[in-house]
Design a protein around this motif. Structure first.
Motif, short mmCIF file in Angstrom:
data_model
loop_
_atom_site.label_atom_id
_atom_site.label_comp_id
_atom_site.label_asym_id
_atom_site.label_seq_id
_atom_site.Cartn_x
_atom_site.Cartn_y
_atom_site.Cartn_z
N GLY A 307 0.80 -1.21 0.00
CA GLY A 307 0.00 0.00 0.00
C GLY A 307 0.83 1.26 0.00
O GLY A 307 2.02 1.26 0.32
N ASN A 308 0.16 2.35 -0.38
CA ASN A 308 0.81 3.66 -0.39
C ASN A 308 0.09 4.60 0.55
O ASN A 308 -1.12 4.46 0.79
N LEU A 309 0.82 5.55 1.11
CA LEU A 309 0.26 6.57 1.98
C LEU A 309 0.36 7.93 1.30
O LEU A 309 1.22 8.14 0.45
N ARG A 310 -0.52 8.82 1.68
CA ARG A 310 -0.48 10.20 1.18
C ARG A 310 0.22 11.03 2.24
O ARG A 310 -0.32 11.29 3.32
N ALA A 311 1.45 11.44 1.97
CA ALA A 311 2.29 12.09 2.97
C ALA A 311 2.51 13.56 2.62
O ALA A 311 2.65 13.92 1.45
N GLN A 312 2.58 14.36 3.66
CA GLN A 312 2.89 15.78 3.51
C GLN A 312 3.74 16.20 4.71
O GLN A 312 3.27 16.18 5.85
N ARG A 313 4.97 16.57 4.47
CA ARG A 313 5.89 16.87 5.57
C ARG A 313 5.61 18.20 6.23
O ARG A 313 5.75 18.33 7.43
N GLU A 314 5.26 19.22 5.43
CA GLU A 314 5.00 20.55 5.97
C GLU A 314 3.67 21.05 5.43
O GLU A 314 3.31 20.78 4.28
N PRO A 315 2.91 21.80 6.24
CA PRO A 315 1.66 22.38 5.73
C PRO A 315 1.93 23.27 4.52
O PRO A 315 3.00 23.88 4.40
N LEU A 316 0.97 23.33 3.63
CA LEU A 316 1.01 24.18 2.42
C LEU A 316 2.08 23.74 1.43
O LEU A 316 2.45 24.49 0.53
N THR A 317 2.59 22.53 1.58
CA THR A 317 3.45 21.95 0.57
C THR A 317 2.69 20.80 -0.10
O THR A 317 1.70 20.31 0.43
N ALA A 318 3.16 20.39 -1.25
CA ALA A 318 2.45 19.36 -1.99
C ALA A 318 2.53 18.02 -1.27
O ALA A 318 3.60 17.63 -0.79
N ALA A 319 1.41 17.34 -1.19
CA ALA A 319 1.38 15.98 -0.66
C ALA A 319 1.74 15.01 -1.79
O ALA A 319 1.46 15.27 -2.96
N ALA A 328 8.41 6.00 9.73
CA ALA A 328 7.17 6.59 10.28
C ALA A 328 7.24 8.11 10.34
O ALA A 328 6.22 8.79 10.17
N ALA A 329 8.41 8.66 10.54
CA ALA A 329 8.55 10.11 10.66
C ALA A 329 8.25 10.82 9.34
O ALA A 329 7.96 12.01 9.32
N ALA A 330 8.34 10.08 8.23
CA ALA A 330 8.12 10.68 6.91
C ALA A 330 6.77 10.31 6.32
O ALA A 330 6.52 10.60 5.15
N LEU A 331 5.89 9.69 7.09
CA LEU A 331 4.63 9.19 6.54
C LEU A 331 3.42 10.02 6.91
O LEU A 331 2.32 9.76 6.42
N GLY A 332 3.56 11.01 7.76
CA GLY A 332 2.41 11.77 8.24
C GLY A 332 1.90 12.78 7.24
O GLY A 332 2.54 13.09 6.23
N HIS A 333 0.72 13.30 7.53
CA HIS A 333 0.10 14.35 6.71
C HIS A 333 -0.04 15.59 7.60
O HIS A 333 -0.89 15.65 8.48
#
Length: 538
Positions: A307-319, A328-333
């Motif tokens: 499976g794939n996750l939709r990740a976004q490291r910083e707000p207002l940047t492209a997911a 896990a640190a790079a998988l959040g939205h």
């Protein structure tokens, strides 16, 4: 590099013509580079065209493939965008090659949830119904919210020809049609159509959660504790189910539903859970809840290919889509404030969601299909392309719709994590998010970018459509009536009273601060305005 086809504007009104048959042409989103195209068709109008660019980057001449039609014609420009973004041509695989899983086999082991009062809530024009809801009242002071999503993976085998087709298309593409001046028309646009990711017979019929028919679904059950002042989520679980949608309704009807009706009761429960009021926001809350739940499951699998996750490291940047087995640190939205988030709620129209259904329910067989790091990168590239297409056609519809006369909408500036700073406009059919760097709307950028810092404000927004030389302009100027005819564009501004209109226009011409500074906009939206937009009006 091999020769390639591209969509271009052939500038027949350009004074610097190169001989009797040589017409200057600018490729769409091509950075402003000019080519010379041989064309014997006499016309005074600029034309959209398909051209074949030579492999040699230093070459000056391109070959004409086909003239699409006049610049400034909505239907022609829509086709040009569809060709440029590879939405068309679209030739689906023949039905004999689909290899669908037998419905009887797909029904094995499912929970029969057809006793639930199920309804779907969408735009009035929606034909591919991915999701539906239910709300039941079992004993014990609890309610159970059902979030039902079409089980597409149950019918389309992983690795099949139809799977490969969906992988390459990546997403459905939508438009609302061409603007009409027909006073008897229900909407300002007519002929709207989607180009579904899957064949229409599947997307609009056999897989869609249409009203009154049994369908396979992946259901998230959300148990609600209703003993307090407001409901709270007690626990969640999922099942593969059979459901029957009893009411394919709309956002507008949900907003007006009686509190005692199933639709009204669900609306009021969702308002209490989410804190939102608008029906579109309420449905969005259920989809986010659904995607967050399955995002946690996919992350827990620690499996790739998977499976794939939709990740976004910083707000207002492209997911972006990322591997579900990553750090896990790079998988959040960031914008949603979630540790894990996966697109799972729209498998009819998004390939990423279909992949996740395979990963969740067919992990062993799916591991041997065409899916891996390279395919994930291709998916991200194609998704960005489709988002640019939707932004272009949404803005185009608004621009052409207000060309004949000003139109007034509710609008506000929003920060969109996919598109940057946008103007959210409430149109007759739906909400349209127009990126503030879009070529169709030059005038609002200065005011809207500055006003965004003042917080969340909703204005009456008057859209004034104007035709100009080559469809774009990057500078504010006189009142719309003073513009010259030629291409397709529009101007947008907070609505003024009629008595202030003339005075405001005169003051704008005197005020140098009203001139749009490209670097100012670039600093806010985070990336440069496409060079094509800066050059095309020259």
């Amino acid at each position: 590099m091999a020769a390639r086809e591209a969509v271009a504007i052939m500038k027949f009104d350009d004074r610097n013509r190169y001989g009797q048959h040589g017409i200057p042409a600018t490729v769409l989103f091509g950075g402003g580079k000019r080519w010379i195209v041989n064309c014997k068709r006499p016309t005074k109008h600029n034309q959209w065209a398909k051209v074949k660019l030579p492999a040699d980057d230093d070459a000056q001449y391109a070959d004409l493939v086909d003239i699409l039609g006049d610049v400034g014609d909505h239907a022609v420009e829509l086709l040009a965008m569809q060709l440029h973004f590879r939405v068309k041509p679209c030739r689906y695989p023949p039905r004999a090659s689909w290899g669908l899983t037998d419905a009887t086999a797909a029904a094995a082991g499912r929970v029969d949830a057809r006793e639930q009062v199920v309804f779907s809530v969408d735009n009035a024009s929606t034909r591919d119904i991915d999701d539906a809801l239910s709300l039941s009242d079992p004993e014990g002071g609890r309610r159970i919210l059902g979030i039902h999503v079409a089980d597409v993976a149950a019918r389309i085998p992983a690795g099949s020809e139809l799977y490969e087709w969906a992988r390459l298309r990546a997403s459905s593409a939508y438009n609302s049609g061409v603007f009409t001046t027909d006073p008897d028309a229900d909407y300002a646009t007519q002929g709207g159509s989607s180009v579904p990711m899957l064949p229409p017979e599947l997307a609009h019929d056999e897989l869609s959660l249409n009203e009154g028919v049994d369908r396979f679904a992946v259901t998230l059950w959300v148990a609600l504790d209703c003993s307090g002042d407001k409901p709270t989520v007690a626990h969640e679980w999922h099942e593969r189910t059979v459901i029957r949608n009893g009411d394919a309704t709309t956002y507008a009807k949900m907003g007006l539903a009686a509190p005692a009706s199933p639709l009204g009761a669900c609306r009021d429960v969702l308002r209490a859970l989410s804190g939102d009021e608008d029906p579109e926001d309420l449905i969005a809350w259920t989809m986010i809840r659904y995607n967050a739940y399955f995002g946690r499951l996919i992350a827990s699998q620690k499996r790739w290919p998977g499976g794939n996750l939709r990740a976004q490291r910083e707000p207002l940047t492209a997911a972006t889509y990322v591997r579900g087995d990553g750090d896990a640190a790079a998988l959040g939205h960031a914008s949603l404030g979630l540790d894990f988030y996966a697109h799972c709620s729209s498998p009819i129209r998004r390939f990423a969601d279909l992949v996740n259904q395979y990963a969740l329910f067919q992990p062993d067989t799916f591991a041997f299909t065409t899916w891996g790091d390279e395919n994930l990168a291709e998916l991200n590239d194609r998704v960005v392309e489709i988002k640019r297409y939707h932004a272009s056609v949404d803005a185009m519809e608004l621009a052409y719709g207000c060309r004949g006369a000003p139109r007034v909408y509710k609008g506000r500036v929003e920060a969109d994590d996919e598109r940057g700073l946008c103007l959210l406009v409430e149109t007759e059919k739906r909400r349209a998010r127009v990126p503030l760097h879009d070529s169709y709307f030059a005038e609002p950028i200065v005011d809207a970018v500055r006003a965004a810092a003042d917080g969340d404000r909703t204005w009456d927004v008057e859209l004034c459509g104007v035709l100009i030389g080559s469809r774009t302009e990057q500078e504010k100027g006189s009142a719309p009536g003073a513009r010259a005819a030629g291409g397709g564009a529009a101007y947008l501004r907070p609505r003024r009273s009629p008595e202030d209109e003339r005075e405001a226009a005169e003051e704008e011409l005197k005020d140098p601060s009203r001139i749009l500074k490209v670097e100012e906009v670039n600093a806010v939206i985070g990336y440069p305005i496409d060079d094509f937009q800066q050059r095309s009006s020259r």
